[in-house]
Design a protein around this motif. Structure first.
Motif, PDB file in Angstrom:
ATOM      1  N   LEU A  54      65.997  26.628  56.220  1.00  0.00           N
ATOM      2  CA  LEU A  54      67.207  28.338  55.558  1.00  0.00           C
ATOM      3  C   LEU A  54      67.479  29.223  55.693  1.00  0.00           C
ATOM      4  O   LEU A  54      65.822  29.708  55.603  1.00  0.00           O
ATOM      5  CB  LEU A  54      66.938  27.398  53.837  1.00  0.00           C
ATOM      6  N   PRO A  55      68.659  29.642  55.728  1.00  0.00           N
ATOM      7  CA  PRO A  55      68.186  31.619  55.521  1.00  0.00           C
ATOM      8  C   PRO A  55      68.281  31.751  54.504  1.00  0.00           C
ATOM      9  O   PRO A  55      67.278  31.512  53.582  1.00  0.00           O
ATOM     10  CB  PRO A  55      69.834  31.709  55.887  1.00  0.00           C
ATOM     11  N   ALA A  56      66.966  33.175  54.794  1.00  0.00           N
ATOM     12  CA  ALA A  56      66.172  33.746  53.502  1.00  0.00           C
ATOM     13  C   ALA A  56      67.279  34.050  52.102  1.00  0.00           C
ATOM     14  O   ALA A  56      66.467  33.690  51.070  1.00  0.00           O
ATOM     15  CB  ALA A  56      66.064  35.280  53.453  1.00  0.00           C
ATOM     16  N   GLY A  57      68.370  33.974  52.358  1.00  0.00           N
ATOM     17  CA  GLY A  57      69.207  34.189  50.903  1.00  0.00           C
ATOM     18  C   GLY A  57      69.565  32.851  50.930  1.00  0.00           C
ATOM     19  O   GLY A  57      70.791  32.903  49.641  1.00  0.00           O
ATOM     20  N   ALA A  58      69.650  31.960  50.707  1.00  0.00           N
ATOM     21  CA  ALA A  58      69.764  30.145  50.758  1.00  0.00           C
ATOM     22  C   ALA A  58      68.880  30.123  49.811  1.00  0.00           C
ATOM     23  O   ALA A  58      67.539  29.895  49.220  1.00  0.00           O
ATOM     24  CB  ALA A  58      69.957  29.383  52.191  1.00  0.00           C
ATOM     25  N   ASP A  59      69.655  29.136  49.131  1.00  0.00           N
ATOM     26  CA  ASP A  59      69.758  28.567  47.494  1.00  0.00           C
ATOM     27  C   ASP A  59      68.410  27.139  48.059  1.00  0.00           C
ATOM     28  O   ASP A  59      69.532  26.141  47.910  1.00  0.00           O
ATOM     29  CB  ASP A  59      69.762  28.679  46.371  1.00  0.00           C
ATOM     30  N   PRO A  60      66.933  26.491  48.266  1.00  0.00           N
ATOM     31  CA  PRO A  60      67.354  24.811  48.615  1.00  0.00           C
ATOM     32  C   PRO A  60      67.120  24.469  47.218  1.00  0.00           C
ATOM     33  O   PRO A  60      67.785  22.911  47.732  1.00  0.00           O
ATOM     34  CB  PRO A  60      65.958  25.449  48.789  1.00  0.00           C
ATOM     35  N   HIS A  61      67.729  24.930  46.195  1.00  0.00           N
ATOM     36  CA  HIS A  61      68.138  23.459  45.202  1.00  0.00           C
ATOM     37  C   HIS A  61      69.815  23.307  45.338  1.00  0.00           C
ATOM     38  O   HIS A  61      70.376  22.291  45.759  1.00  0.00           O
ATOM     39  CB  HIS A  61      68.935  24.225  44.019  1.00  0.00           C
ATOM     40  N   THR A  62      70.625  23.797  45.727  1.00  0.00           N
ATOM     41  CA  THR A  62      71.734  23.923  46.497  1.00  0.00           C
ATOM     42  C   THR A  62      72.348  23.747  47.971  1.00  0.00           C
ATOM     43  O   THR A  62      73.677  23.921  48.322  1.00  0.00           O
ATOM     44  CB  THR A  62      72.725  24.728  45.478  1.00  0.00           C
ATOM     45  N   TYR A  63      71.233  24.191  48.953  1.00  0.00           N
ATOM     46  CA  TYR A  63      71.844  24.118  50.056  1.00  0.00           C
ATOM     47  C   TYR A  63      72.464  22.519  50.259  1.00  0.00           C
ATOM     48  O   TYR A  63      71.793  21.574  50.251  1.00  0.00           O
ATOM     49  CB  TYR A  63      70.507  24.196  50.714  1.00  0.00           C
ATOM     50  N   GLU A  64      73.250  22.775  51.394  1.00  0.00           N
ATOM     51  CA  GLU A  64      74.233  21.980  52.416  1.00  0.00           C
ATOM     52  C   GLU A  64      73.434  22.028  54.363  1.00  0.00           C
ATOM     53  O   GLU A  64      73.831  22.837  54.728  1.00  0.00           O
ATOM     54  CB  GLU A  64      75.277  21.815  51.779  1.00  0.00           C
ATOM     55  N   MET A  65      72.781  20.655  54.363  1.00  0.00           N
ATOM     56  CA  MET A  65      72.512  20.326  54.980  1.00  0.00           C
ATOM     57  C   MET A  65      73.202  20.370  56.405  1.00  0.00           C
ATOM     58  O   MET A  65      74.365  19.680  55.948  1.00  0.00           O
ATOM     59  CB  MET A  65      71.149  18.669  55.488  1.00  0.00           C
ATOM     60  N   SER A  66      73.270  20.979  57.732  1.00  0.00           N
ATOM     61  CA  SER A  66      73.959  20.809  58.498  1.00  0.00           C
ATOM     62  C   SER A  66      73.848  19.941  59.785  1.00  0.00           C
ATOM     63  O   SER A  66      72.219  19.293  59.902  1.00  0.00           O
ATOM     64  CB  SER A  66      74.243  22.331  59.611  1.00  0.00           C
ATOM     65  N   PRO A  67      74.541  19.341  60.321  1.00  0.00           N
ATOM     66  CA  PRO A  67      74.352  18.022  61.678  1.00  0.00           C
ATOM     67  C   PRO A  67      72.996  19.019  62.499  1.00  0.00           C
ATOM     68  O   PRO A  67      72.002  18.082  62.659  1.00  0.00           O
ATOM     69  CB  PRO A  67      75.325  18.935  62.209  1.00  0.00           C
ATOM     70  N   SER A  68      73.192  20.558  62.663  1.00  0.00           N
ATOM     71  CA  SER A  68      71.995  20.779  63.899  1.00  0.00           C
ATOM     72  C   SER A  68      70.116  21.217  62.587  1.00  0.00           C
ATOM     73  O   SER A  68      69.570  20.750  63.531  1.00  0.00           O
ATOM     74  CB  SER A  68      71.770  22.626  63.956  1.00  0.00           C
ATOM     75  N   ASP A  69      70.801  21.056  61.682  1.00  0.00           N
ATOM     76  CA  ASP A  69      69.469  20.885  60.437  1.00  0.00           C
ATOM     77  C   ASP A  69      68.920  19.345  61.388  1.00  0.00           C
ATOM     78  O   ASP A  69      68.144  19.467  61.478  1.00  0.00           O
ATOM     79  CB  ASP A  69      69.752  20.944  59.381  1.00  0.00           C
ATOM     80  N   LEU A  70      69.577  18.722  60.841  1.00  0.00           N
ATOM     81  CA  LEU A  70      69.138  17.304  60.754  1.00  0.00           C
ATOM     82  C   LEU A  70      68.677  16.896  62.431  1.00  0.00           C
ATOM     83  O   LEU A  70      67.465  16.050  62.424  1.00  0.00           O
ATOM     84  CB  LEU A  70      70.500  15.861  60.758  1.00  0.00           C
ATOM     85  N   ILE A  71      68.932  17.746  63.700  1.00  0.00           N
ATOM     86  CA  ILE A  71      68.457  17.090  64.983  1.00  0.00           C
ATOM     87  C   ILE A  71      67.817  17.629  64.987  1.00  0.00           C
ATOM     88  O   ILE A  71      66.261  17.116  65.157  1.00  0.00           O
ATOM     89  CB  ILE A  71      69.320  18.144  65.724  1.00  0.00           C
ATOM     90  N   LYS A  72      66.842  18.869  64.333  1.00  0.00           N
ATOM     91  CA  LYS A  72      66.146  19.630  63.677  1.00  0.00           C
ATOM     92  C   LYS A  72      64.628  18.933  63.440  1.00  0.00           C
ATOM     93  O   LYS A  72      63.577  18.595  63.925  1.00  0.00           O
ATOM     94  CB  LYS A  72      65.212  20.904  63.114  1.00  0.00           C
ATOM     95  N   ILE A  73      65.097  18.255  62.883  1.00  0.00           N
ATOM     96  CA  ILE A  73      64.327  16.912  61.591  1.00  0.00           C
ATOM     97  C   ILE A  73      63.307  15.642  62.858  1.00  0.00           C
ATOM     98  O   ILE A  73      62.542  16.095  62.235  1.00  0.00           O
ATOM     99  CB  ILE A  73      64.855  17.145  60.095  1.00  0.00           C
ATOM    100  N   GLN A  74      64.569  15.384  63.053  1.00  0.00           N
ATOM    101  CA  GLN A  74      63.939  14.445  63.590  1.00  0.00           C
ATOM    102  C   GLN A  74      63.329  14.553  64.676  1.00  0.00           C
ATOM    103  O   GLN A  74      62.787  13.216  65.180  1.00  0.00           O
ATOM    104  CB  GLN A  74      65.759  13.176  64.018  1.00  0.00           C
ATOM    105  N   ASN A  75      63.729  15.185  65.286  1.00  0.00           N
ATOM    106  CA  ASN A  75      63.052  15.877  66.534  1.00  0.00           C
ATOM    107  C   ASN A  75      61.838  16.552  66.558  1.00  0.00           C
ATOM    108  O   ASN A  75      61.348  17.682  67.785  1.00  0.00           O
ATOM    109  CB  ASN A  75      64.142  16.086  67.672  1.00  0.00           C
ATOM    110  N   ALA A  76      61.684  16.837  65.307  1.00  0.00           N
ATOM    111  CA  ALA A  76      60.189  17.569  64.854  1.00  0.00           C
ATOM    112  C   ALA A  76      58.814  16.331  65.003  1.00  0.00           C
ATOM    113  O   ALA A  76      59.009  15.061  64.932  1.00  0.00           O
ATOM    114  CB  ALA A  76      60.446  17.982  63.325  1.00  0.00           C
ATOM    115  N   LYS A  77      57.386  17.050  65.030  1.00  0.00           N
ATOM    116  CA  LYS A  77      56.760  16.618  65.114  1.00  0.00           C
ATOM    117  C   LYS A  77      56.038  16.224  63.609  1.00  0.00           C
ATOM    118  O   LYS A  77      55.944  15.100  63.284  1.00  0.00           O
ATOM    119  CB  LYS A  77      55.064  17.736  65.728  1.00  0.00           C
ATOM    120  N   ILE A  78      56.597  17.025  62.855  1.00  0.00           N
ATOM    121  CA  ILE A  78      56.470  16.617  61.226  1.00  0.00           C
ATOM    122  C   ILE A  78      57.254  17.591  60.455  1.00  0.00           C
ATOM    123  O   ILE A  78      57.625  18.574  61.110  1.00  0.00           O
ATOM    124  CB  ILE A  78      55.121  17.019  60.589  1.00  0.00           C
ATOM    125  N   PHE A  79      57.414  17.128  58.971  1.00  0.00           N
ATOM    126  CA  PHE A  79      58.809  17.761  58.512  1.00  0.00           C
ATOM    127  C   PHE A  79      57.996  18.020  56.789  1.00  0.00           C
ATOM    128  O   PHE A  79      57.605  16.988  56.347  1.00  0.00           O
ATOM    129  CB  PHE A  79      59.710  17.072  58.598  1.00  0.00           C
TER     130      PHE A  79
END
Length: 299
Positions: A54-79
């Motif tokens: 999330l960027p600094a000003g984004a609200d985690p409750h209402t954030y909409e994940m992007s395809p690039s976010d999903l790639i980062k998560i799936q290719n991380a050692k841990i999330f």
């Protein structure tokens, strides 16, 4: 011309394959919000790269994940994510290894979200509605301290060569958190028994720890509809209980809270519980920045 297109396509394919190969190394950590990075970095230091979604000003409750976010998560050692009630979109992501941080916290440190929906004149604890466990745990240094052993264990199991380094850093961070708690207690001594209101229950762990009473919150979930009758009842309650300020957070600017502050003629104070900007790059700086704003509002 066709040959050029084929060569270009082949080059792009090689680039994609190279990127995928790099991602398969899975050496980095991904977290949803900056406070989680600031906590984990105290243990991991520069041994591990930590990416924040999330960027600094984004609200985690209402954030909409992007395809690039999903790639980062799936290719991380841990999330790492907070909780279903904080960044619930993250809880639904299919990832090889993900950790819900709220589940690491011992029960005695957890607090509930509760509110009286109509804020009536006869409101008491019997009338409170409970909304589950508050997920904004990082606003209390001692609650953060309670998860350091678990975090160190998790990191050590993934990066076994650095486990002694992690353990040493965790001990140093624990000492810093205890000192930070003492510092806050000293500075908030005169603020005990002050009453505040919030747009959303985002800082209750801090207020609860340091004896500042939260009379209520306008929106248990960001975007919740507030009726004119509710605003009137809350305004009367604020006046009756001598509430000093209404707190909002930078990531969720509440229009009902702004209207309420104007109507009740009390201070509206913006806190930044997330940090990640300017000088708010360490856990301690995030907490102390908000402490200064709270002290200024309630004195």
């Amino acid at each position: 011309m066709k040959i050029r297109k084929i060569l270009l396509s082949f080059s792009i394919l090689l680039l994609i394959v190279g990127c995928v190969k790099d991602r398969q190394d899975k050496t980095n950590i991904v977290v949803t919000i900056y406070p989680f990075k600031s906590i984990i970095k105290e243990i991991a230091g520069d041994k591990v790269k930590i990416d924040v979604l999330l960027p600094a000003g984004a609200d985690p409750h209402t954030y909409e994940m992007s395809p690039s976010d999903l790639i980062k998560i799936q290719n991380a050692k841990i999330f790492f994510y907070g909780a279903e009630s904080l960044d619930g979109w993250a809880a639904k992501v299919d990832a090889e290894k993900k950790i819900e941080l709220l589940k690491l916290i011992p029960k005695e440190f957890l607090i509930d979200i509760k509110s009286n929906d109509d804020h009536s004149h006869h409101a008491d604890d019997k009338n409170h509605i409970y909304y589950g466990v508050d997920p904004h745990f990082w606003t209390d240094p001692l609650t953060v301290n309670s998860i350091l052993d678990s975090l160190t264990e998790i990191l050590s199991s993934l990066y076994s060569n650095d486990k002694d380094f992690f353990k040493h850093n965790a001990m140093k961070f624990s000492e810093k958190l205890v000192e930070l708690d003492k510092k806050i207690k000293e500075q908030t001594k005169s603020l005990e028994s002050n009453k505040v209101f919030s747009a959303h229950p985002f800082y209750n762990y801090f207020f609860n720890r340091y004896g500042i009473e939260v009379v209520g919150s306008l929106e248990i979930s960001p975007g919740q509809q507030i009726t004119p009758k509710s605003l009137k009842n809350i305004s009367e309650e604020i006046s009756r209980k001598n509430v000093k300020a209404i707190f909002i957070n930078r990531q969720h600017i509440s229009k009902p809270a702004q209207l309420l502050a104007e109507y009740a003629k009390i201070k509206l104070v913006e806190l930044d519980p997330m940090g990640g900007t300017n000088n708010l790059t360490t856990y301690e700086n995030i907490i102390l920045n908000n402490l200064n704003l709270i002290i200024k509002a309630l004195r």
